[in-house]
Design a protein around this motif. Structure first.
Motif, short mmCIF file in Angstrom:
data_model
loop_
_atom_site.label_atom_id
_atom_site.label_comp_id
_atom_site.label_asym_id
_atom_site.label_seq_id
_atom_site.Cartn_x
_atom_site.Cartn_y
_atom_site.Cartn_z
N GLY A 1 0.82 -1.13 -0.11
CA GLY A 1 -0.16 0.02 0.07
C GLY A 1 0.88 1.13 -0.04
O GLY A 1 2.03 1.27 0.52
N PRO B 1 -10.51 -5.81 -1.61
CA PRO B 1 -10.17 -4.60 -0.81
C PRO B 1 -11.26 -3.51 -0.06
O PRO B 1 -12.24 -3.61 -0.43
N ALA C 1 -13.07 -0.99 1.80
CA ALA C 1 -13.46 0.64 1.74
C ALA C 1 -12.75 1.24 2.83
O ALA C 1 -12.66 2.67 2.57
N ALA D 1 -9.45 2.71 1.89
CA ALA D 1 -9.43 3.68 0.79
C ALA D 1 -9.88 5.10 1.77
O ALA D 1 -9.32 6.08 1.30
N TRP E 1 -5.38 5.28 1.71
CA TRP E 1 -4.60 4.28 1.30
C TRP E 1 -4.88 3.73 -0.22
O TRP E 1 -6.04 3.21 -0.42
N THR E 2 -4.00 3.49 -1.08
CA THR E 2 -4.02 2.79 -2.23
C THR E 2 -3.42 1.54 -2.27
O THR E 2 -2.23 1.62 -1.64
N GLU F 1 -5.24 5.58 -10.77
CA GLU F 1 -5.87 6.27 -9.82
C GLU F 1 -7.02 5.43 -9.20
O GLU F 1 -7.96 5.92 -8.75
N PRO G 1 -8.58 2.93 -6.07
CA PRO G 1 -8.16 2.85 -4.78
C PRO G 1 -7.66 1.27 -4.53
O PRO G 1 -6.88 1.20 -3.39
N ALA G 2 -7.62 0.25 -5.54
CA ALA G 2 -7.09 -0.98 -5.25
C ALA G 2 -6.95 -1.61 -6.38
O ALA G 2 -7.86 -1.44 -7.37
#
Length: 248
Positions: free
Chosen positions: A41, A94, A96, A99, A103-104, A134, A136-137
């Motif tokens: 991450g 992933p 929520a 995010a 964190w990505t 771009e 989140p995961a």
């Protein structure tokens, strides 16, 4: 500064995921979770904490561990690494909450402990794709392609270096030559189809590609050369206007 958290005891704090895998073995019998998912991450944004606590402090670390479903998380500044116990056929989900904390994330596929070094590389490549898109995961998916074996950053660096000689090309310039090469390769080396697509004479296509071959010092009739150039072109930004000019 690196911060580690693991609720099991003893809880080693090692840099390599394979070295802490045994700390994730479930206590409720064999087979419950015999695989692991590596997570990488990067903290790209952080909402202010009302209590003034640092975004990578113990409270946030505990929250990340809970969200990821693992007691073993390691923070090193704005970087995160974690190991999540998993069943063989599980699909990473992933959270929520990660995010929301800024964190990505990149997730590997579930692997046995012996394959954790490879999972670590999968997670890093997935994180690079998440940052680039771009998202989140990104969850690694098995791909039986050469592209899946090379980190995105390294592939882009190779592609940029591979075509540097074209920057010395006179008019019509590197962009047009690259566009012509890309189109020609996509049509499997067919002159007439390439010329029709670019709306130029077929002799113009031949002339441009002769320049490409000379500047790159390659034989464009060699299938291995075509494969290598196609791979490199996949990692260059594609300019829709490139190669569409009739001059040259």
């Amino acid at each position: 500064m690196s911060t580690g958290l693991c609720h099991k005891s003893p809880a080693p704090n090692h840099d390599r995921p394979a070295e802490v895998a045994h700390a994730l073995l479930p206590d409720d019998g064999p087979g419950a979770a015999d695989h692991w998912i590596a997570v990488h991450g990067r903290l790209l944004r952080s909402r202010p904490d009302p209590g003034g606590r640092p975004p990578t402090g113990p409270a946030r670390l505990a929250a990340l561990g809970t969200a990821l479903g693992t007691p073993c998380v390691q923070l090193d500044g704005a970087r995160l690494r974690a190991l999540v116990p998993s069943a063989r056929d599980a699909r990473p989900s992933p959270p929520a909450q990660a995010a929301a904390l800024g964190w990505t994330l990149g997730f590997s596929a579930p692997v046995p402990a012996a394959e954790l070094p490879g999972a670590d590389a999968q997670a890093e490549r997935a994180l690079e794709r998440a940052v680039a898109s771009e998202a989140p995961a990104v969850v690694h998916r098995a791909e039986h392609t050469l592209h899946s074996l090379v980190a995105a950053r390294e592939a882009r660096e190779h592609a940029g270096a591979r075509f540097v000689p074209l920057s010395r090309a006179p008019a019509p310039g590197a962009a047009v030559l690259l566009g012509t090469l890309r189109t020609w390769l996509s049509f499997h080396g067919t002159w007439d189809r390439t010329a029709a697509e670019l709306r130029v004479h077929r002799n113009t296509v031949r002339h441009r590609l002769a320049r490409v071959a000379e500047l790159l010092d390659v034989d464009l009739q060699d299938p291995e050369v075509r494969m290598e150039l196609w791979f490199a072109l996949r990692w260059l930004p594609e300019d829709p206007a490139a190669g569409q000019q009739g001059a040259g």
